[in-house]
Scaffold this motif. Structure first.
Motif, PDB file in Angstrom:
ATOM      1  N   ARG A  28      31.185  -9.747   1.443  1.00 42.75           N
ATOM      2  CA  ARG A  28      31.643 -10.568   2.565  1.00 42.75           C
ATOM      3  C   ARG A  28      31.442  -9.865   3.904  1.00 42.75           C
ATOM      4  NH1 ARG A  28      35.742 -11.172   5.848  1.00 42.75           N
ATOM      5  NH2 ARG A  28      36.991  -9.502   4.993  1.00 42.75           N
ATOM      6  N   ILE A  29      31.660  -8.550   3.953  1.00 37.85           N
ATOM      7  CA  ILE A  29      31.658  -7.863   5.254  1.00 37.85           C
ATOM      8  C   ILE A  29      30.376  -7.085   5.554  1.00 37.85           C
ATOM      9  CG2 ILE A  29      34.177  -7.683   5.312  1.00 37.85           C
ATOM     10  CD1 ILE A  29      33.863  -4.730   4.492  1.00 37.85           C
ATOM     11  N   GLN A  30      29.536  -6.839   4.550  1.00 38.16           N
ATOM     12  CA  GLN A  30      28.320  -6.067   4.801  1.00 38.16           C
ATOM     13  C   GLN A  30      27.277  -6.897   5.533  1.00 38.16           C
ATOM     14  OE1 GLN A  30      27.248  -4.645   0.935  1.00 38.16           O
ATOM     15  NE2 GLN A  30      28.783  -3.026   0.963  1.00 38.16           N
ATOM     16  N   ALA A  31      26.401  -6.211   6.222  1.00 35.32           N
ATOM     17  CA  ALA A  31      25.350  -6.877   6.997  1.00 35.32           C
ATOM     18  C   ALA A  31      24.440  -7.699   6.093  1.00 35.32           C
ATOM     19  CB  ALA A  31      24.523  -5.833   7.746  1.00 35.32           C
ATOM     20  N   ARG A  32      23.975  -8.799   6.630  1.00 33.79           N
ATOM     21  CA  ARG A  32      22.956  -9.615   5.970  1.00 33.79           C
ATOM     22  C   ARG A  32      21.647  -9.347   6.691  1.00 33.79           C
ATOM     23  NH1 ARG A  32      25.487 -11.503   1.516  1.00 33.79           N
ATOM     24  NH2 ARG A  32      27.350 -12.656   2.016  1.00 33.79           N
ATOM     25  N   LYS A  33      20.585  -9.240   5.962  1.00 34.22           N
ATOM     26  CA  LYS A  33      19.267  -8.995   6.550  1.00 34.22           C
ATOM     27  C   LYS A  33      18.421 -10.246   6.424  1.00 34.22           C
ATOM     28  CE  LYS A  33      19.760  -4.542   7.298  1.00 34.22           C
ATOM     29  NZ  LYS A  33      19.855  -4.019   8.645  1.00 34.22           N
ATOM     30  N   ARG A  34      17.699 -10.545   7.495  1.00 32.18           N
ATOM     31  CA  ARG A  34      16.691 -11.594   7.405  1.00 32.18           C
ATOM     32  C   ARG A  34      15.509 -11.003   6.649  1.00 32.18           C
ATOM     33  NH1 ARG A  34      14.231 -13.462  12.012  1.00 32.18           N
ATOM     34  NH2 ARG A  34      14.397 -11.395  12.878  1.00 32.18           N
ATOM     35  N   VAL A  35      14.854 -11.816   5.858  1.00 33.67           N
ATOM     36  CA  VAL A  35      13.714 -11.369   5.062  1.00 33.67           C
ATOM     37  C   VAL A  35      12.569 -12.339   5.289  1.00 33.67           C
ATOM     38  CG1 VAL A  35      12.853 -11.072   2.702  1.00 33.67           C
ATOM     39  CG2 VAL A  35      15.144 -10.270   3.300  1.00 33.67           C
ATOM     40  N   ALA A  36      11.387 -11.774   5.521  1.00 27.40           N
ATOM     41  CA  ALA A  36      10.179 -12.588   5.634  1.00 27.40           C
ATOM     42  C   ALA A  36       9.134 -12.019   4.695  1.00 27.40           C
ATOM     43  CB  ALA A  36       9.659 -12.593   7.073  1.00 27.40           C
ATOM     44  N   ALA A  37       8.241 -12.878   4.240  1.00 28.12           N
ATOM     45  CA  ALA A  37       7.186 -12.457   3.319  1.00 28.12           C
ATOM     46  C   ALA A  37       5.865 -13.055   3.780  1.00 28.12           C
ATOM     47  CB  ALA A  37       7.507 -12.917   1.899  1.00 28.12           C
ATOM     48  N   LYS A  38       4.873 -12.195   3.929  1.00 31.57           N
ATOM     49  CA  LYS A  38       3.535 -12.597   4.346  1.00 31.57           C
ATOM     50  C   LYS A  38       2.568 -12.300   3.209  1.00 31.57           C
ATOM     51  CE  LYS A  38       4.784 -13.655   8.538  1.00 31.57           C
ATOM     52  NZ  LYS A  38       4.500 -14.922   9.185  1.00 31.57           N
ATOM     53  N   VAL A  39       1.403 -12.944   3.255  1.00 36.04           N
ATOM     54  CA  VAL A  39       0.418 -12.787   2.191  1.00 36.04           C
ATOM     55  C   VAL A  39      -0.946 -12.481   2.810  1.00 36.04           C
ATOM     56  CG1 VAL A  39      -0.721 -13.894   0.232  1.00 36.04           C
ATOM     57  CG2 VAL A  39       1.689 -14.363   0.696  1.00 36.04           C
ATOM     58  N   LEU A  40      -1.563 -11.438   2.298  1.00 34.92           N
ATOM     59  CA  LEU A  40      -2.921 -11.080   2.696  1.00 34.92           C
ATOM     60  C   LEU A  40      -3.871 -11.747   1.710  1.00 34.92           C
ATOM     61  CD1 LEU A  40      -4.790  -9.421   4.518  1.00 34.92           C
ATOM     62  CD2 LEU A  40      -4.526  -7.545   2.900  1.00 34.92           C
ATOM     63  N   LEU A  41      -4.502 -12.834   2.156  1.00 29.83           N
ATOM     64  CA  LEU A  41      -5.484 -13.577   1.357  1.00 29.83           C
ATOM     65  C   LEU A  41      -6.858 -13.296   1.930  1.00 29.83           C
ATOM     66  CD1 LEU A  41      -3.788 -17.048   1.006  1.00 29.83           C
ATOM     67  CD2 LEU A  41      -4.658 -15.690  -0.876  1.00 29.83           C
ATOM     68  N   GLN A  42      -7.831 -13.069   1.056  1.00 27.98           N
ATOM     69  CA  GLN A  42      -9.184 -12.802   1.515  1.00 27.98           C
ATOM     70  C   GLN A  42     -10.172 -13.751   0.853  1.00 27.98           C
ATOM     71  OE1 GLN A  42      -8.986  -8.474   0.558  1.00 27.98           O
ATOM     72  NE2 GLN A  42      -9.574  -8.231   2.698  1.00 27.98           N
ATOM     73  N   ASP A  43     -11.306 -13.926   1.518  1.00 28.71           N
ATOM     74  CA  ASP A  43     -12.389 -14.674   0.901  1.00 28.71           C
ATOM     75  C   ASP A  43     -13.341 -13.669   0.253  1.00 28.71           C
ATOM     76  OD1 ASP A  43     -13.954 -13.621   2.975  1.00 28.71           O
ATOM     77  OD2 ASP A  43     -14.338 -15.553   3.918  1.00 28.71           O
ATOM     78  N   GLU A  44     -14.409 -14.165  -0.357  1.00 29.06           N
ATOM     79  CA  GLU A  44     -15.325 -13.258  -1.063  1.00 29.06           C
ATOM     80  C   GLU A  44     -16.090 -12.331  -0.128  1.00 29.06           C
ATOM     81  OE1 GLU A  44     -17.637 -15.758  -3.683  1.00 29.06           O
ATOM     82  OE2 GLU A  44     -16.185 -15.412  -5.286  1.00 29.06           O
ATOM     83  N   GLN A  45     -16.069 -12.610   1.167  1.00 26.61           N
ATOM     84  CA  GLN A  45     -16.728 -11.742   2.146  1.00 26.61           C
ATOM     85  C   GLN A  45     -15.778 -10.685   2.703  1.00 26.61           C
ATOM     86  OE1 GLN A  45     -18.462 -14.293   5.132  1.00 26.61           O
ATOM     87  NE2 GLN A  45     -19.278 -15.661   3.587  1.00 26.61           N
ATOM     88  N   GLY A  46     -14.532 -10.699   2.236  1.00 25.93           N
ATOM     89  CA  GLY A  46     -13.553  -9.724   2.703  1.00 25.93           C
ATOM     90  C   GLY A  46     -12.839 -10.116   3.981  1.00 25.93           C
ATOM     91  N   ARG A  47     -13.089 -11.344   4.462  1.00 24.11           N
ATOM     92  CA  ARG A  47     -12.361 -11.812   5.639  1.00 24.11           C
ATOM     93  C   ARG A  47     -10.955 -12.241   5.217  1.00 24.11           C
ATOM     94  NH1 ARG A  47     -16.082 -16.507   7.745  1.00 24.11           N
ATOM     95  NH2 ARG A  47     -15.729 -17.014   5.556  1.00 24.11           N
ATOM     96  N   MET A  48     -10.008 -12.143   6.128  1.00 24.54           N
ATOM     97  CA  MET A  48      -8.630 -12.513   5.808  1.00 24.54           C
ATOM     98  C   MET A  48      -8.261 -13.843   6.445  1.00 24.54           C
ATOM     99  SD  MET A  48      -6.545  -9.812   8.104  1.00 24.54           S
ATOM    100  CE  MET A  48      -7.853  -8.737   8.626  1.00 24.54           C
ATOM    101  N   LEU A  49      -7.359 -14.544   5.761  1.00 22.48           N
ATOM    102  CA  LEU A  49      -6.880 -15.825   6.260  1.00 22.48           C
ATOM    103  C   LEU A  49      -5.793 -15.579   7.289  1.00 22.48           C
ATOM    104  CD1 LEU A  49      -6.843 -18.952   6.024  1.00 22.48           C
ATOM    105  CD2 LEU A  49      -4.986 -18.656   4.363  1.00 22.48           C
ATOM    106  N   LEU A  50      -5.956 -16.209   8.460  1.00 21.04           N
ATOM    107  CA  LEU A  50      -4.916 -16.221   9.483  1.00 21.04           C
ATOM    108  C   LEU A  50      -4.535 -17.661   9.757  1.00 21.04           C
ATOM    109  CD1 LEU A  50      -6.252 -13.587  12.058  1.00 21.04           C
ATOM    110  CD2 LEU A  50      -4.707 -13.234  10.111  1.00 21.04           C
ATOM    111  N   VAL A  51      -3.293 -17.847  10.186  1.00 20.48           N
ATOM    112  CA  VAL A  51      -2.793 -19.182  10.506  1.00 20.48           C
ATOM    113  C   VAL A  51      -2.331 -19.195  11.961  1.00 20.48           C
ATOM    114  CG1 VAL A  51      -2.144 -19.703   8.121  1.00 20.48           C
ATOM    115  CG2 VAL A  51      -0.459 -18.662   9.646  1.00 20.48           C
TER     116      VAL A  51
END
Length: 174
Positions: A28-51
Motif C-alpha cells: 500500500r505505501i511503497q512506490a509504484r513505478k510506471r513501466v513501458a516496453a518497446k520492441v526492436l523489430l528489423q527487416d531482412e536488410q537490418g533496418r529497424m521499424l520506427l513509429v
C-alpha cells in the motif's frame, strides 16, 4: 535470540496472517513505478521499424505503457499488435533503463525487447493500426538518429549493441 541461545522464529513463520498484513501494508505505501516496453523489430536488410505517434514531436520504437499488473513482455507484445497489427514473438530482453522524473511524469522503467526480423512482404505491408500513430517506417541506424529524440536514439543504439553483443544492458538517465 531467546535467553537460551536459540534463534527466535520470524513472526511470519508463527503467524501467516500477520505476515500477509505486513506485506499488504508495504504494498500500500511503497512506490509504484510506471513501466513501458518497446520492441526492436528489423527487416531482412537490418533496418529497424520506427513509429510516428500523433501525440509526440518525435518518432519512437513500437511499444508503450504496461497496463496495471501486466508484465513488460506481455505489454510489448500487446502494444506491437495494437499499433501495427503484428503478432510478434517477443525475444530476449535487450535493455532496461531507469528514466528519472521529467516534466509532469514520475520516473519510469523502460524495457526494450528483441522482436526479431520480419519478411520483406510483412515489412512492405505494415501500416499504423492505432489512431495514436500517423506513420511507420524502416530506418538504418544512421537514418534513425534524425527522427528520434536524443534519449530515444541513445536507448535504441544501446539496444542494437546489446543485440549484437548478445548481452542485456542496464542504463539510467538522471
Amino acid at each position: 535470540m531467546s535467553g537460551d541461545g536459540a534463534a527466535e522464529e520470524p513472526l511470519y513463520v508463527r503467524d501467516p496472517g500477520a505476515w500477509r498484513e505486513q506485506l499488504a501494508e508495504g504494498n500500500r505505501i511503497q512506490a509504484r513505478k510506471r513501466v513501458a516496453a518497446k520492441v526492436l523489430l528489423q527487416d531482412e536488410q537490418g533496418r529497424m521499424l520506427l513509429v510516428d505517434p500523433v501525440y509526440k514531436p518525435f518518432w519512437d520504437l513500437p511499444g508503450g505503457m504496461a497496463e496495471a499488473n501486466e508484465s513488460p513482455h506481455n505489454a510489448a507484445r500487446r502494444e506491437v499488435n495494437d499499433e501495427v497489427g503484428l503478432i510478434v514473438e517477443i525475444g530476449e530482453l535487450l535493455s532496461v533503463e531507469w528514466v528519472a522524473p521529467h516534466g509532469p511524469w514520475d520516473d519510469l522503467i523502460m524495457f526494450v525487447f528483441d522482436g526479431g526480423a520480419v519478411t520483406p512482404r510483412v515489412a512492405r505491408e505494415l501500416r499504423p493500426r492505432d489512431p495514436e500513430l500517423q506513420a511507420v517506417g524502416w530506418y538504418t541506424l544512421e537514418q534513425a538518429a534524425r527522427p528520434l529524440r536524443e534519449d530515444v536514439w541513445e536507448r535504441t543504439r544501446h539496444a542494437l549493441c546489446a543485440l549484437e553483443d548478445k548481452a542485456s544492458v542496464y542504463r539510467y538517465r538522471q
